[in-house]
Design an enzyme around this catalytic site. Structure first.
Site, PDB file in Angstrom:
ATOM      1  N   CYS A 123      43.659  50.321  41.328  1.00 33.67           N
ATOM      2  CA  CYS A 123      44.218  50.915  42.525  1.00 33.67           C
ATOM      3  C   CYS A 123      43.382  50.512  43.733  1.00 33.67           C
ATOM      4  O   CYS A 123      42.162  50.425  43.663  1.00 33.67           O
ATOM      5  CB  CYS A 123      44.292  52.439  42.501  1.00 33.67           C
ATOM      6  SG  CYS A 123      45.208  53.105  41.136  1.00 33.67           S
ATOM      7  N   ARG A 141      43.994  44.735  42.826  1.00 38.37           N
ATOM      8  CA  ARG A 141      43.437  45.878  42.104  1.00 38.37           C
ATOM      9  C   ARG A 141      44.504  46.674  41.345  1.00 38.37           C
ATOM     10  O   ARG A 141      44.184  47.556  40.545  1.00 38.37           O
ATOM     11  CB  ARG A 141      42.731  46.826  43.079  1.00 38.37           C
ATOM     12  CG  ARG A 141      41.625  46.168  43.872  1.00 38.37           C
ATOM     13  CD  ARG A 141      41.032  47.158  44.833  1.00 38.37           C
ATOM     14  NE  ARG A 141      40.362  48.223  44.126  1.00 38.37           N
ATOM     15  CZ  ARG A 141      39.099  48.207  43.756  1.00 38.37           C
ATOM     16  NH1 ARG A 141      38.348  47.163  44.037  1.00 38.37           N
ATOM     17  NH2 ARG A 141      38.567  49.221  43.110  1.00 38.37           N
ATOM     18  N   TRP A 148      47.674  51.027  40.022  1.00 33.07           N
ATOM     19  CA  TRP A 148      47.673  50.562  38.637  1.00 33.07           C
ATOM     20  C   TRP A 148      47.741  51.846  37.813  1.00 33.07           C
ATOM     21  O   TRP A 148      46.798  52.628  37.786  1.00 33.07           O
ATOM     22  CB  TRP A 148      46.395  49.786  38.331  1.00 33.07           C
ATOM     23  CG  TRP A 148      46.385  49.158  36.967  1.00 33.07           C
ATOM     24  CD1 TRP A 148      46.869  47.932  36.638  1.00 33.07           C
ATOM     25  CD2 TRP A 148      45.851  49.714  35.761  1.00 33.07           C
ATOM     26  NE1 TRP A 148      46.676  47.697  35.292  1.00 33.07           N
ATOM     27  CE2 TRP A 148      46.054  48.776  34.734  1.00 33.07           C
ATOM     28  CE3 TRP A 148      45.231  50.923  35.448  1.00 33.07           C
ATOM     29  CZ2 TRP A 148      45.652  48.996  33.416  1.00 33.07           C
ATOM     30  CZ3 TRP A 148      44.831  51.152  34.140  1.00 33.07           C
ATOM     31  CH2 TRP A 148      45.045  50.177  33.136  1.00 33.07           C
ATOM     32  N   ASN A 154      42.003  56.651  43.862  1.00 31.94           N
ATOM     33  CA  ASN A 154      41.722  55.605  42.875  1.00 31.94           C
ATOM     34  C   ASN A 154      40.730  56.191  41.891  1.00 31.94           C
ATOM     35  O   ASN A 154      39.652  56.616  42.298  1.00 31.94           O
ATOM     36  CB  ASN A 154      41.122  54.384  43.595  1.00 31.94           C
ATOM     37  CG  ASN A 154      40.495  53.385  42.644  1.00 31.94           C
ATOM     38  OD1 ASN A 154      40.897  53.291  41.483  1.00 31.94           O
ATOM     39  ND2 ASN A 154      39.511  52.647  43.110  1.00 31.94           N
ATOM     40  N   GLY A 155      41.091  56.236  40.602  1.00 31.46           N
ATOM     41  CA  GLY A 155      40.189  56.812  39.602  1.00 31.46           C
ATOM     42  C   GLY A 155      40.963  57.700  38.662  1.00 31.46           C
ATOM     43  O   GLY A 155      42.190  57.640  38.605  1.00 31.46           O
ATOM     44  N   GLU A 178      37.097  32.228  25.999  1.00 30.90           N
ATOM     45  CA  GLU A 178      37.523  32.324  27.403  1.00 30.90           C
ATOM     46  C   GLU A 178      38.822  31.542  27.633  1.00 30.90           C
ATOM     47  O   GLU A 178      39.710  32.004  28.349  1.00 30.90           O
ATOM     48  CB  GLU A 178      36.384  31.826  28.308  1.00 30.90           C
ATOM     49  CG  GLU A 178      36.689  31.787  29.797  1.00 30.90           C
ATOM     50  CD  GLU A 178      37.044  33.126  30.422  1.00 30.90           C
ATOM     51  OE1 GLU A 178      36.905  34.168  29.759  1.00 30.90           O
ATOM     52  OE2 GLU A 178      37.511  33.121  31.572  1.00 30.90           O
ATOM     53  N   LYS A 236      42.221  33.249  29.014  1.00 32.26           N
ATOM     54  CA  LYS A 236      42.918  32.786  30.234  1.00 32.26           C
ATOM     55  C   LYS A 236      44.391  32.565  29.951  1.00 32.26           C
ATOM     56  O   LYS A 236      45.243  32.966  30.718  1.00 32.26           O
ATOM     57  CB  LYS A 236      42.334  31.469  30.745  1.00 32.26           C
ATOM     58  CG  LYS A 236      41.081  31.472  31.558  1.00 32.26           C
ATOM     59  CD  LYS A 236      41.063  32.227  32.834  1.00 32.26           C
ATOM     60  CE  LYS A 236      40.862  33.691  32.626  1.00 32.26           C
ATOM     61  NZ  LYS A 236      39.552  34.233  32.630  1.00 32.26           N
ATOM     62  N   GLU A 291      46.280  35.992  29.288  1.00 33.25           N
ATOM     63  CA  GLU A 291      46.487  36.929  30.383  1.00 33.25           C
ATOM     64  C   GLU A 291      47.450  36.421  31.450  1.00 33.25           C
ATOM     65  O   GLU A 291      48.112  37.225  32.091  1.00 33.25           O
ATOM     66  CB  GLU A 291      45.171  37.442  30.990  1.00 33.25           C
ATOM     67  CG  GLU A 291      44.279  36.442  31.629  1.00 33.25           C
ATOM     68  CD  GLU A 291      42.972  37.062  32.164  1.00 33.25           C
ATOM     69  OE1 GLU A 291      42.886  38.277  32.350  1.00 33.25           O
ATOM     70  OE2 GLU A 291      42.033  36.285  32.398  1.00 33.25           O
ATOM     71  N   HIS A 328      37.939  30.127   7.026  1.00 33.91           N
ATOM     72  CA  HIS A 328      37.866  31.449   6.388  1.00 33.91           C
ATOM     73  C   HIS A 328      39.108  32.289   6.684  1.00 33.91           C
ATOM     74  O   HIS A 328      39.067  33.510   6.542  1.00 33.91           O
ATOM     75  CB  HIS A 328      36.595  32.171   6.842  1.00 33.91           C
ATOM     76  CG  HIS A 328      35.343  31.434   6.478  1.00 33.91           C
ATOM     77  ND1 HIS A 328      34.912  31.323   5.169  1.00 33.91           N
ATOM     78  CD2 HIS A 328      34.462  30.735   7.227  1.00 33.91           C
ATOM     79  CE1 HIS A 328      33.801  30.594   5.135  1.00 33.91           C
ATOM     80  NE2 HIS A 328      33.508  30.226   6.371  1.00 33.91           N
ATOM     81  N   LYS A 366      42.518  43.594  38.651  1.00 30.10           N
ATOM     82  CA  LYS A 366      41.277  42.827  38.751  1.00 30.10           C
ATOM     83  C   LYS A 366      40.061  43.662  38.373  1.00 30.10           C
ATOM     84  O   LYS A 366      39.173  43.216  37.675  1.00 30.10           O
ATOM     85  CB  LYS A 366      41.144  42.333  40.191  1.00 30.10           C
ATOM     86  CG  LYS A 366      39.917  41.490  40.471  1.00 30.10           C
ATOM     87  CD  LYS A 366      40.126  40.100  39.968  1.00 30.10           C
ATOM     88  CE  LYS A 366      38.923  39.220  40.117  1.00 30.10           C
ATOM     89  NZ  LYS A 366      38.968  38.105  39.167  1.00 30.10           N
TER      90      LYS A 366
HETATM   91  C1  AGP Z   1      39.237  38.080  33.222  1.00 36.19           C
HETATM   92  O1  AGP Z   1      40.093  37.062  33.514  1.00 36.19           O
HETATM   93  C2  AGP Z   1      39.706  39.418  33.304  1.00 36.19           C
HETATM   94  N1  AGP Z   1      40.836  39.660  34.022  1.00 36.19           N
HETATM   95  C3  AGP Z   1      38.865  40.543  32.768  1.00 36.19           C
HETATM   96  O2  AGP Z   1      38.665  40.299  31.422  1.00 36.19           O
HETATM   97  C4  AGP Z   1      37.512  40.797  33.456  1.00 36.19           C
HETATM   98  O3  AGP Z   1      36.643  39.736  33.198  1.00 36.19           O
HETATM   99  C5  AGP Z   1      36.930  42.124  32.943  1.00 36.19           C
HETATM  100  O4  AGP Z   1      37.795  43.153  33.272  1.00 36.19           O
HETATM  101  C6  AGP Z   1      35.542  42.397  33.479  1.00 36.19           C
HETATM  102  O5  AGP Z   1      35.537  42.485  34.866  1.00 36.19           O
HETATM  103  P1  AGP Z   1      34.187  42.440  35.676  1.00 36.19           P
HETATM  104  O6  AGP Z   1      33.595  41.099  35.489  1.00 36.19           O
HETATM  105  O7  AGP Z   1      34.599  42.694  37.092  1.00 36.19           O
HETATM  106  O8  AGP Z   1      33.296  43.513  35.130  1.00 36.19           O
END
Ligand code: AGP
Length: 611
Positions: free
Chosen positions: A2, A27, A72, A98-99, A484, A488, A491, A507, A606
């Site tokens: 948010c 956000r 969010w 927000n929270g 990673e 990517k 997501e 395995h 984010k």
């Molecule tokens: C990465 O592409 C993400 N969207 C997510 O995994 C992110 O890295 C994670 O939420 C941690 O965020 P931060 O680095 O702001 O703590």
């Protein structure tokens, strides 16, 4: 999660708010709303993105006070009704938040017993009902009612409250969720979840601390704690430019951020090292030299991409500095009664510096008197403020929800720290250190060369955009890169992808290999090269499709792979800084070809400031 914006001053509040919300949309983007105040309190809110909200706001508005929210969802689905702002029963008070109010259930029950009726499923509506209930019952000021209400609240919040009866007043508070105050012309104030909605108007800001409230009234600002102790605001000058938060001609923020990596990697080590002498200049190294020389165990904490960076860090710390290093998901660490030894060093890694789980893990480590270093990107965010020391990554604002340049900058800083520790502890010779640092200086250019592979990667993306599954395999320091790469793709394109250490495939996951699923091998020249060749052969023997990221001129893998992506050669310890780039581009192009919203993927935000 948010984003919130508040404004009081001389400008058209609705434009300030909409522009601000667009900047904070990363956000959260499932619903949005604004409240505008003059003699009346007007609310506009809707399910969907800020652009949709902008469409329902009439033109020609002249309000000078208001607040806005992009959501969010946590409590209650994304609907028009659950969108913020929420009103008190009389309609006099409005709040954006927000929270999470964790005890909203018990507060709600008590309020229902007192005759309150709720319209939304949110925890936020409970909060504003509580404020009004206290204000009426205690016959107190709005400021005091908010303060008393917040004393009853368990959870996290950044909030702004407006009152129809007091149009020159704006009240805000923070605990666990970020909030920045911006100082414009005399008598003009901005509030926001981060500085991006503010920098167009002013560079003078105050980052609120947890448990602080702001009262803006008739052009003056007061800060008090929720215990009612007055505080003098610590004003600081922002250094970011407007360019850094705009797309600058790129179609998406993610693409812009991928292409910024030659510079962001450079910025992460620039000024921190004298290459020819093999000397580091990092404040935390000086302040904590003894600790770093003697520490027996390092524990790295992070979530998502930052957790992957920590895994790279683990390899580097053990390989170069010979320090026993462990990596923990911050979200698991805090809930499993971990053994925290105050002699250990905890390193919290976070782009935003606000991730709730990482923040809570830091608090837990600090509660046990451990030393915590923060490696964060957002200057002034909560984790660096809570940490004993650390280093900013200086990647610049990252707006695409999928982390790209923040990851390579985190790795750069971790590599620097690993080398500095290796030097401090005598685990590496000065000559070898200088060899490494000279190569580090060449990395930004090599990142640039790697980006030139874009057209080849577009062709590969075209071939595999309709794949239903992907497997990413790497070894050693490139195993976290495989994770990673898979993250990517998942997501932003919603294709199922998994990352594995290449040797683990036999395995179990080898059962998945068939003639349609692409298998991406991250196989630059390294100590594991011979082994990874065997792993490629195992996949090929089962008619798997291999896309291989290899060092320039690798003829051996060329013979085996279906598609080859050749990156510049480098020292193994720096290879994740190059191998990551084609994976980011591959995900990006696949997602764009599938028509996905790469900057704002579904269900994500984010900054994950809820547990
Ligand atoms: C990465 O592409 C993400 N969207 C997510 O995994 C992110 O890295 C994670 O939420 C941690 O965020 P931060 O680095 O702001 O703590």
């Amino acid at each position: 999660m948010c984003g919130i914006v508040g404004y009081i001053g001389y400008r058209d509040a609705s434009s300030v708010l909409i522009k601000g919300l667009k900047r904070l949309e990363y956000r959260g983007y499932d619903s949005a709303g604004i409240a505008l105040l003059d003699t009346k309190l007007e609310i506009y809110k809707t399910k969907g993105k800020v652009a949709r909200l902008a469409e329902i706001i009439p033109s020609g508005l002249t309000h000078k006070v208001g607040m806005g929210h992009t959501r969010w969802a946590t409590h209650g689905e994304p609907t028009d009704i659950n969108a913020h702002p929420h009103l008190s029963p009389s309609g006099n008070l409005a709040v954006i938040h927000n929270g999470i109010i964790e005890n909203y259930g018990s507060l709600k029950e008590a309020l229902i017993r007192q005759g309150h009726t709720f319209h939304s499923d949110t925890d936020t509506e409970v909060l504003i009902h509580l404020v009004e209930e206290i204000k009426v019952n205690e016959r107190t000021t709005l400021e005091e009612a908010v303060r008393l209400a917040l004393n009853q609240v368990i959870g996290a919040y950044a909030l702004v409250i407006l009152s129809r009866d007091e149009p020159s007043k704006l009240i805000a508070a923070r605990k666990g969720s970020p909030l920045v105050v911006g100082y414009g012309e005399p008598g003009e104030f901005f509030l926001a979840s981060d500085a991006t909605p503010i920098i167009e108007y002013t560079r003078k800001v105050t980052y609120l601390n947890d448990g602080e409230m702001v009262f803006i009234k008739d052009g003056t600002l007061t800060i008090k704690t929720i215990e009612n102790v007055e505080k003098s605001p610590y004003m600081q000058e922002l250094e970011i430019n407007l360019d850094a938060i705009e797309k600058g001609g790129y179609e998406h923020f993610m693409l812009k951020e991928i292409y910024e990596q030659p510079k962001s990697v450079l910025d992460s080590f620039r000024g921190r090292v004298f290459v020819d002498q093999g000397v580091f200049r990092m404040r935390s190294l000086q302040e904590y030299e003894e600790k770093l020389r003697t520490v027996n165990r390092v524990v790295m904490l992070g979530c998502g991409t930052s957790w992957h960076a920590a895994l790279v860090g683990e390899y580097l710390f053990e390989e170069l500095a010979r320090i026993h290093t462990e990596v923990e998901y911050a979200s698991e660490f805090r809930y499993r009664n971990p053994v925290i030894n105050k002699n250990d060093l905890y390193i919290a890694i976070s782009q935003s510096g606000e991730t709730a789980d990482t923040l809570a893990a830091v608090m837990l480590a600090k509660k046990h008197d451990a030393t915590v270093f923060g490696i964060c990107n957002v200057v002034g965010s909560s984790i660096p403020r809570l940490s004993d020391a650390g280093a900013y990554t200086h990647a610049g604002p990252e707006i695409g929800v999928a982390s790209t340049k923040a990851f390579t900058s985190q790795i750069t800083v971790l590599t620097l720290l690993a080398l500095a520790l290796a030097d401090l502890r005598g685990a590496i010779s000065k000559e070898q250190l200088i060899v490494y640092l000279k190569e580090l200086e060449r990395i930004p250019d090599k990142v640039e060369q790697t980006l030139k592979l874009n057209d080849e990667i577009v062709e590969i993306a075209k071939k595999f955009k309709d794949a239903r599954n992907f497997l990413y395999l790497g070894r050693g320091v490139n195993f976290p890169v495989a994770l990673e790469g898979a993250l990517k793709l998942k997501e932003i394109s919603y294709i199922h992808a998994e990352g594995y250490p290449a040797a683990e495939v036999k395995h179990g996951p080898i059962a998945l290999i068939d003639e349609v699923m692409p298998v991406v091998f991250i196989a630059p020249k390294s100590g594991h090269y011979g082994k990874i060749i065997s792993n490629i052969q195992e996949v090929k023997a089962r008619r798997g499709i291999v896309i291989a990221i290899v060092s320039n001129g690798d003829e051996q893998i060329r013979e085996m792979a279906d598609h080859l992506i050749e990156i510049p050669d480098t020292e193994e310890i720096f290879s994740p800084l190059l191998t990551t780039i084609p994976l980011q581009l591959l995900s990006y192009h696949i997602a764009v070809m599938r028509g996905c919203n790469v900057d704002q993927p579904r269900n994500l935000a984010k900054s994950v400031t809820v547990e």
